[in-house]
Design an enzyme around this catalytic site. Structure first.
Site, PDB file in Angstrom:
ATOM      1  N   ASP A 136     -23.651 -20.142  63.914  1.00  0.00           N
ATOM      2  CA  ASP A 136     -22.709 -21.141  63.412  1.00  0.00           C
ATOM      3  C   ASP A 136     -21.295 -20.817  63.888  1.00  0.00           C
ATOM      4  O   ASP A 136     -21.106 -20.357  65.011  1.00  0.00           O
ATOM      5  CB  ASP A 136     -22.794 -21.196  61.882  1.00  0.00           C
ATOM      6  CG  ASP A 136     -22.587 -22.604  61.350  1.00  0.00           C
ATOM      7  OD1 ASP A 136     -21.429 -23.001  61.158  1.00  0.00           O
ATOM      8  OD2 ASP A 136     -23.595 -23.297  61.143  1.00  0.00           O
ATOM      9  N   HIS A 176     -17.469 -23.449  58.142  1.00  0.00           N
ATOM     10  CA  HIS A 176     -18.856 -23.949  58.095  1.00  0.00           C
ATOM     11  C   HIS A 176     -19.851 -22.795  57.957  1.00  0.00           C
ATOM     12  O   HIS A 176     -20.756 -22.824  57.104  1.00  0.00           O
ATOM     13  CB  HIS A 176     -19.105 -24.744  59.381  1.00  0.00           C
ATOM     14  CG  HIS A 176     -20.287 -25.644  59.369  1.00  0.00           C
ATOM     15  ND1 HIS A 176     -21.477 -25.310  59.981  1.00  0.00           N
ATOM     16  CD2 HIS A 176     -20.472 -26.879  58.849  1.00  0.00           C
ATOM     17  CE1 HIS A 176     -22.333 -26.312  59.863  1.00  0.00           C
ATOM     18  NE2 HIS A 176     -21.757 -27.271  59.168  1.00  0.00           N
ATOM     19  N   SER A 339     -26.370 -29.851  56.942  1.00  0.00           N
ATOM     20  CA  SER A 339     -25.994 -28.460  57.231  1.00  0.00           C
ATOM     21  C   SER A 339     -26.179 -27.560  56.030  1.00  0.00           C
ATOM     22  O   SER A 339     -26.456 -26.361  56.172  1.00  0.00           O
ATOM     23  CB  SER A 339     -24.522 -28.387  57.652  1.00  0.00           C
ATOM     24  OG  SER A 339     -24.360 -28.516  59.032  1.00  0.00           O
TER      25      SER A 339
END
Length: 396
Positions: A136, A176, A339
């Protein structure tokens, strides 16, 4: 439509070597200009076949990137299809991959500051160590794990970049990876996380970096579960053979979990739609989240709306509105997207493996057993993030 086009234009402006291709009408994809990827064993043969347009070659971790001369204006999709015809070579364009939610044809959900959450607690001692790899944006320090030995070992190399364009605002998907790490730990508090940075804070990367990371993990050999909360549509709606080989190289003992994507379509999203990968869609309560991809290729689903988790610390340039600062983050946030459904499933598998003392594949079979858990059409088995295993925590 204006917002979608504006987001696409921002991606293309930030990545000038990218272009939109539409080999199949109405089914666009994003690729790097003048680049093809080749599985390592086919590199020499592919280089010979493209010699008339060849510019340079780069080999790393079992994958080769061949750059083509820009003046030749080669259609990399057409060339890849020609080279792979009949299964001769494993070749693909270098597709751009995008973290979900900020996907150019899907919703543009942004994280929102949240109140602190209690750190997850291990209810019973784990019966085995479990490692979850997260491909990520990286992993920023956080009170939940800052002093853990597994984090100290990798802290500097995986640090998130929060404001790459120096505009004093948090990049669209900065945090994220840190958010996903918290979701995993909420389900598997004893898990060791191993981060690899494959996309930037804008949520954009490419297939090459994902393949390199997968090949690195295969050589490392210690990942029980791999979470991939990003992906792409491909020019021909088929899996990239080069990426497929990298997934296969992990071996049968590693479980790969990937998000199904946020374009509200049944169009396959890769790598989630690959057969060896657990594809995860998002729920909003008991129903499919409006943005979640769906279809025959989706294996599981979990809550993906207003998920709360760990986040970065950042104070943006916006001022308070009615006493609330909308871009003051103090380590926690809420966010929506497939996600954040994927790491629920990845974490649940890791937690079950740790609690039951079994390998990740056996744990995945137990977590995703349709005979023991409810399932939804085109979304697969429901994994309830509120329902704990023996190692579960309490988390708001």
């Amino acid at each position: 439509m204006f917002d979608q086009q504006a987001r696409l234009e921002r991606v293309l402006a930030r990545h000038p070597d990218a272009r939109v291709v539409e080999a199949l009408p109405g089914r666009p994809a994003l690729v790097r200009r003048d680049e093809i990827l080749v599985a390592g064993q086919d590199a020499g043969a592919a280089e010979d076949l493209v010699r008339r347009w060849h510019d340079s070659r780069q080999d790393e971790h079992g994958v080769t990137r061949l750059r083509l001369r820009a003046p030749a204006k080669v259609d990399v999709c057409e060339l890849s299809a020609l080279l792979t015809k009949g299964g001769r070579l494993s070749v693909a364009p270098n597709h751009l991959v995008l973290g979900q939610p900020m996907w150019w044809s899907g919703p543009a959900d942004l994280p929102r500051p949240a109140a602190p959450l209690p750190a997850p607690a291990q209810a019973v001692p784990p019966r085995r160590d479990v490692t979850v790899a997260i491909l990520d944006t990286g992993l920023s320090p956080h009170p939940w794990y800052a002093e853990a030995d597994w984090y100290r070992e990798q802290r500097d190399e995986v640090a998130e970049v929060l404001d790459a364009d120096l505009d004093f605002a948090l990049d669209a998907q900065a945090g994220h990876g840190t958010f996903i790490g918290g979701v995993v730990l909420a389900q598997a508090p004893a898990a060791r996380l191993r981060a690899r940075r494959v996309i930037g804070g804008d949520g954009v990367g490419d297939e090459l970096d994902v393949i390199r990371a997968l090949r690195w993990l295969a050589a490392w050999g210690r990942a029980d579960v791999v979470n991939i909360s990003l992906g792409c549509h491909t020019y021909d709606d088929r899996p990239s053979p080069v990426l497929a080989q990298a997934v296969a190289a992990l071996g049968r003992a590693t479980v790969v979990v990937a998000c199904a994507g946020n374009a509200a379509t049944d169009r396959p999203f890769w790598p989630a739609a690959m057969k060896p990968v657990v594809a995860v869609g998002a729920l909003d309560g008991d129903d499919r989240a409006w943005f979640s991809n769906h279809g025959w290729w989706v294996d599981a689903c979990a809550q993906g709306v207003d998920v709360a988790s760990t986040f970065v610390s950042f104070d943006g340039k916006r001022g308070p509105v009615q006493g609330i600062d909308p871009d003051l983050f103090q380590g926690y946030a809420t966010w929506s997207g497939t996600s954040f459904a994927a790491p629920v499933v990845a974490g649940r598998i890791a937690g079950r493996a740790a609690a039951d003392g079994v390998d990740a594949v056996t744990a995945a079979d137990r977590v995703l057993d349709p005979g023991s858990h409810p399932a939804l059409a085109d979304l697969g088995v429901v994994v309830d993030s509120r329902k704990g295993t023996d190692c579960q925590r309490s988390m708001a």
